[in-house]
Write a protein that holds these residues in place. Structure first.
Motif, short mmCIF file in Angstrom:
data_model
loop_
_atom_site.label_atom_id
_atom_site.label_comp_id
_atom_site.label_asym_id
_atom_site.label_seq_id
_atom_site.Cartn_x
_atom_site.Cartn_y
_atom_site.Cartn_z
N LEU A 136 -20.72 -91.71 -62.59
CA LEU A 136 -19.80 -92.29 -61.45
C LEU A 136 -19.61 -91.25 -60.35
O LEU A 136 -18.93 -90.03 -60.65
CB LEU A 136 -18.50 -92.84 -62.13
CG LEU A 136 -18.47 -93.53 -63.27
CD1 LEU A 136 -17.18 -94.11 -63.63
CD2 LEU A 136 -19.24 -94.82 -63.01
N ALA A 137 -20.22 -91.53 -59.31
CA ALA A 137 -20.11 -90.51 -58.09
C ALA A 137 -19.07 -91.18 -57.05
O ALA A 137 -19.45 -92.05 -56.46
CB ALA A 137 -21.39 -90.32 -57.40
N GLY A 138 -17.88 -90.56 -57.05
CA GLY A 138 -16.90 -90.97 -56.07
C GLY A 138 -16.34 -92.38 -56.18
O GLY A 138 -16.34 -92.95 -55.12
N THR A 139 -16.30 -92.95 -57.39
CA THR A 139 -15.61 -94.27 -57.40
C THR A 139 -14.48 -94.26 -58.31
O THR A 139 -14.51 -94.01 -59.51
CB THR A 139 -16.71 -95.01 -57.87
OG1 THR A 139 -16.29 -96.53 -58.10
CG2 THR A 139 -17.42 -94.69 -59.03
N GLU A 193 -14.48 -82.21 -57.66
CA GLU A 193 -14.13 -83.19 -56.51
C GLU A 193 -14.93 -82.99 -55.16
O GLU A 193 -14.42 -83.28 -54.28
CB GLU A 193 -12.60 -83.07 -56.30
CG GLU A 193 -11.86 -83.54 -57.45
CD GLU A 193 -10.31 -83.43 -57.04
OE1 GLU A 193 -9.93 -83.33 -56.00
OE2 GLU A 193 -9.47 -83.35 -58.14
N ASP A 194 -16.13 -82.23 -55.37
CA ASP A 194 -16.89 -82.06 -54.09
C ASP A 194 -18.36 -82.46 -54.36
O ASP A 194 -18.72 -82.59 -55.38
CB ASP A 194 -16.75 -80.32 -54.11
CG ASP A 194 -17.14 -79.90 -52.77
OD1 ASP A 194 -18.16 -79.92 -52.19
OD2 ASP A 194 -16.00 -79.65 -52.11
N LEU A 195 -18.81 -82.67 -53.04
CA LEU A 195 -20.16 -83.13 -53.02
C LEU A 195 -21.21 -82.18 -53.71
O LEU A 195 -22.12 -82.50 -54.21
CB LEU A 195 -20.58 -83.52 -51.63
CG LEU A 195 -20.08 -84.70 -51.08
CD1 LEU A 195 -20.40 -84.78 -49.59
CD2 LEU A 195 -20.30 -86.19 -51.71
N LYS A 196 -20.87 -81.04 -53.59
CA LYS A 196 -21.78 -79.90 -54.16
C LYS A 196 -21.96 -80.07 -55.67
O LYS A 196 -23.11 -79.53 -56.02
CB LYS A 196 -21.19 -78.59 -53.85
CG LYS A 196 -19.90 -78.37 -54.36
CD LYS A 196 -19.40 -76.55 -54.23
CE LYS A 196 -18.27 -76.46 -54.72
NZ LYS A 196 -17.52 -75.11 -54.41
N GLY A 253 -20.03 -94.26 -55.16
CA GLY A 253 -18.67 -95.47 -54.82
C GLY A 253 -18.66 -95.00 -53.41
O GLY A 253 -19.33 -94.11 -52.63
N PRO A 254 -17.49 -95.55 -52.66
CA PRO A 254 -17.54 -95.62 -51.26
C PRO A 254 -16.98 -94.09 -51.02
O PRO A 254 -17.09 -93.94 -49.75
CB PRO A 254 -16.63 -96.82 -51.05
CG PRO A 254 -15.88 -96.90 -52.35
CD PRO A 254 -16.80 -96.68 -53.33
N ALA A 255 -16.37 -93.49 -51.68
CA ALA A 255 -15.89 -92.09 -51.48
C ALA A 255 -17.00 -91.22 -51.20
O ALA A 255 -16.65 -90.45 -50.11
CB ALA A 255 -15.11 -91.47 -52.73
N VAL A 256 -18.00 -91.23 -51.67
CA VAL A 256 -19.27 -90.28 -51.47
C VAL A 256 -19.72 -90.85 -50.18
O VAL A 256 -20.37 -90.08 -49.44
CB VAL A 256 -20.48 -90.51 -52.74
CG1 VAL A 256 -21.67 -89.86 -52.08
CG2 VAL A 256 -19.83 -89.81 -53.70
N LEU A 257 -19.99 -92.44 -50.04
CA LEU A 257 -20.56 -92.67 -48.67
C LEU A 257 -19.77 -92.26 -47.66
O LEU A 257 -20.13 -91.83 -46.31
CB LEU A 257 -20.71 -94.04 -48.58
CG LEU A 257 -21.72 -94.73 -49.95
CD1 LEU A 257 -21.81 -96.19 -49.63
CD2 LEU A 257 -23.08 -94.23 -49.72
N ALA A 302 -15.18 -82.58 -49.39
CA ALA A 302 -14.44 -83.19 -50.46
C ALA A 302 -14.48 -84.62 -50.50
O ALA A 302 -14.87 -85.34 -49.76
CB ALA A 302 -12.70 -82.71 -49.86
N ILE A 303 -14.21 -85.23 -51.86
CA ILE A 303 -14.24 -86.58 -52.11
C ILE A 303 -12.99 -87.09 -52.29
O ILE A 303 -12.12 -86.40 -53.09
CB ILE A 303 -15.20 -86.98 -53.43
CG1 ILE A 303 -16.58 -86.44 -53.23
CG2 ILE A 303 -15.09 -88.29 -53.88
CD1 ILE A 303 -17.53 -86.39 -54.39
N SER A 304 -12.80 -88.11 -51.66
CA SER A 304 -11.34 -88.89 -51.79
C SER A 304 -11.75 -90.31 -51.81
O SER A 304 -12.25 -90.93 -51.32
CB SER A 304 -10.28 -88.24 -50.63
OG SER A 304 -10.84 -88.76 -49.28
N TYR A 305 -10.68 -90.94 -52.55
CA TYR A 305 -11.01 -92.60 -52.77
C TYR A 305 -10.38 -93.12 -51.52
O TYR A 305 -9.46 -92.83 -51.14
CB TYR A 305 -10.27 -93.00 -54.18
CG TYR A 305 -10.79 -92.25 -55.45
CD1 TYR A 305 -12.24 -92.17 -55.53
CD2 TYR A 305 -9.94 -91.56 -56.35
CE1 TYR A 305 -12.79 -91.65 -56.71
CE2 TYR A 305 -10.73 -91.25 -57.40
CZ TYR A 305 -11.87 -90.99 -57.49
OH TYR A 305 -12.51 -90.49 -58.84
#
Length: 671
Positions: free
Chosen positions: A369-372, A413-416, A440-444, A632-635
């Motif tokens: 699960l990537a950013g969801t 919690e980071d794209l890296k 998830g939409p947080a990554v987009l 940073a990834i945030s929902y």
């Protein structure tokens, strides 16, 4: 496959089937209260008794007895009839005779089966026991004296919702079903308890004493509260949708729907736009349709090619197509549906949809699960992931830690993280036969589409015969909008930079009020929300329940929703507004009714013309997108219950938000 006889009829049944399932395959009706096809077997109501040979000379619970080779099953013997009558007599010892005031009346399993299988008298005359009602929050109303301890609610909470909030206290006649801490249910699926309860113990609090089932007309529809496309049934009395229930669709939502899908219905009669409004000197004044449409047409003509359309999250494909056709006459080229500013690449639609069929998610053996936050962004996808977890799948996630209802290994919690996955995780996915990656939409939103592609490639989730790369959207209109061209290469910023003179907001309520300070803004929508507050011209449209419409869910499944009621007051179906404006401009659009509109849309976009419920076939050929590297990834969803203008006008959703999200204490009437 074992061969059995049911009332003299011989048939083969699948391996692992129960006697109850064998009877149903033979066309026999078996009464039950505790048994449910999608829950584990409890075997505690004993209503499904049958006679089985070889075996002991007594009735046996068919739900818990495996079907075996050579069994002879009888469902109609005097022994079975007497046993079922006895069980029903026991169940009714303490059940109150309050059918006339019970909301379950007319839809009650106990009521129906007492008529079909019960005696006309009872041998018990002791005082009936009474059980104190429990508080379970703003969605579920209780009348626990009616409870027959079938434990369906307990099993649903543990197995499907993933929140073990219900259980049984004490023993014998003192048994009670309750929340352990007498608190509100925290699950986004708690409304399904109304449907599961075979008696009137758990009821819909918002729907209480509103209508009887025989008063209601049933209309099939599609849920627009998220992008999953859950199949629903709208129950209508007069000109009002009284309630929403799920329709069974094993490929999408099984037989569950989210609380938001079920209980937003009270907003359809609140906060509605029912007449046109024109802004003069900073204030809106009421107008008639003639004045409003001529103003719209005049401003559209003045703007020439400097026009733009932004679609909201709840808009149907036909509305977007009609608006697109109107602005194309002006040679407008600015169309966008991503109101919050996301600008991911959409040159290949197959890479921005859910490639794995929703029903197949439960068969996955490794999930990333990537950013969801699936519990809030797609509760019915989350139930599938939970099924996979219960079957042994390993689940990893990148993003802020949150409770998803199952064990997750959080990795940051980071794209890296996506471009530097641990070797142990890669090895798990290499060994997996059915790996799934969900972006998830947080990554987009963080610009991490390339990072997600790189992670999915390193995990090798796209294989022969299996497509494991998935993009999760949260807007019901997103996939249809992408098919219709509502996506600028640079997202909403492209439109802002173009400085259009007229902006058409199609139910778009999340666009920043200062994004177009000099443009004439026309809002076409159904609720007086953020979009109407910033518009110069407000035109009342129809809500999703008030028009026919085509919706495409996250997996590319094209589904049709039916019109349940008429829009209130002077509100009109959105497409008819654009058709009328085109007439005033002297360039009438090429459709005069909804059927012609849909035919024109399908001709121009054949993908939207497949049969109802069919997934559009899109070849997967991803373009090369460079990873961003870090961020940073945030929902995006801060409050599950208030994500769109309908929910924000729903008293039930506002109370859910206050109590379940913000922790406010809600006083009952007696307090």
């Amino acid at each position: 496959m074992p061969t059995v006889k049911v009332d003299g009829v011989e048939l083969e049944v699948p391996d692992g089937a129960t006697v109850l399932q064998a009877c149903e395959l033979a066309g026999k009706e078996i009464p039950r209260f505790c048994y449910h096809e999608r829950l584990s077997i409890a075997g505690n109501c004993r209503m499904c008794l049958v006679e089985v040979k070889p075996g002991p000379p007594k009735p046996q619970a068919s739900c818990a007895l495996p079907a075996a080779e050579g069994q002879e099953i009888r469902t109609d013997t005097p022994m079975v009839k007497k046993a079922r009558e006895g069980v029903m007599e026991f169940l009714l010892i303490n059940h109150p005779l309050d059918c006339p005031i019970c909301d379950q009346g007319g839809e009650c399993d106990l009521q129906d089966e007492a008529m079909a299988y019960g005696r006309g008298y009872t041998r018990f005359d002791e005082n009936k026991r009474a059980v104190e009602d429990k508080y379970m929050g703003p969605i579920v109303k209780t009348a626990m004296t009616r409870c027959i301890q079938c434990t369906r609610c307990v099993r649903f909470a543990e197995e499907v919702a993933g929140k073990a909030e219900l259980g049984m206290y004490f023993r014998g006649e003192d048994s009670e079903i309750t929340t352990y801490l007498e608190s509100a249910l925290q699950s986004e699926l708690s409304g399904n308890l109304h449907d599961l309860c075979p008696v009137g113990a758990l009821l819909s609090k918002p729907y209480s004493f509103e209508a009887r089932p025989w008063e209601l007309k049933k209309v099939p529809g599609i849920d627009v509260m998220d992008a999953v496309g859950s199949n629903i049934r709208m129950d209508v009395r007069g000109r009002q949708v009284m309630r929403i229930l799920p329709r069974i669709n094993d490929d999408v939502n099984e037989e569950w729907i989210s609380d938001k899908a079920r209980h937003h219905v009270d907003a359809l009669v609140r906060g509605r736009l029912d007449r046109p409004w024109i802004r003069e000197n900073g204030k809106l004044r009421a107008a008639d349709w003639g004045e409003a449409l001529h103003l719209f047409a005049g401003k559209l003509s003045e703007a020439k090619t400097k026009v733009a359309a932004i679609s909201g999250d709840l808009v149907d494909a036909e509305t977007m197509y009609a608006a697109h056709a109107l602005l194309k006459q002006q040679r407008g080229k600015l169309f966008e549906g991503r109101q919050t500013g996301m600008d991911y690449d959409v040159s290949d639609l197959a890479t921005v949809r859910f490639s794995t069929p929703i029903a197949e998610i439960e068969n996955a053996d490794a999930i990333f699960l990537a950013g969801t936050n699936l519990r809030w962004e797609a509760p019915l996808v989350n139930t599938r992931v939970r099924k996979a977890f219960r079957r042994g799948a390993k689940i990893y996630a990148v993003g802020p830690e949150t409770d998803l209802g199952y064990k997750v290994e959080w990795m940051g919690e980071d794209l890296k993280t996506l471009t530097n996955l641990p070797k142990a995780v890669v090895e798990v996915f290499e060994k997996a036969e059915r790996p799934v990656f969900i972006t998830g939409p947080a990554v987009l939103a963080a610009g991490g589409q390339g990072d997600a592609h790189a992670a999915a490639h390193s995990l090798n989730v796209m294989r022969d015969g299996w497509k494991g790369y998935n993009v999760l959207h949260t807007a019901a209109s997103r996939m249809a909008g992408l098919m219709l061209g509502y996506a600028q290469p640079g997202g909403l910023n492209d439109i802002i930079d173009a400085k259009p003179k007229l902006v058409l907001l199609l139910g778009a309520d999340e666009v920043s009020a200062d994004a177009f300070p000099k443009a004439f803004k026309v809002y076409v929508g159904h609720h007086g929300d953020k979009g109407a507050a910033q518009a110069d011209l407000v035109l009342p449209g129809a809500a999703p329940a008030e028009k026919h419409g085509t919706y495409v869910n996250i997996e590319g499944r094209v589904q049709r929703s039916e019109k349940a009621v008429f829009a209130p007051g002077d509100a009109r179906e959105d497409w008819s507004i654009f058709r009328a404006v085109s007439d005033i401009l002297g360039k009438p659009l090429k459709f005069d009714n909804f059927g012609q509109l849909r035919a024109a849309m399908v001709k121009d976009v054949p993908m939207l013309g497949v049969d109802d419920g069919v997934i559009v076939d899109l070849p997967f050929s991803p373009t090369k997108i460079e990873p961003k590297g870090e961020g940073a990834i945030s929902y995006p969803i801060a409050d599950y219950y208030l994500t769109n203008p309908i929910c924000r006008h729903s008293p039930t959703m506002r109370r859910c938000s206050a109590e379940l999200v913000h922790g406010e204490d809600i006083a009952e009437a007696a307090e």
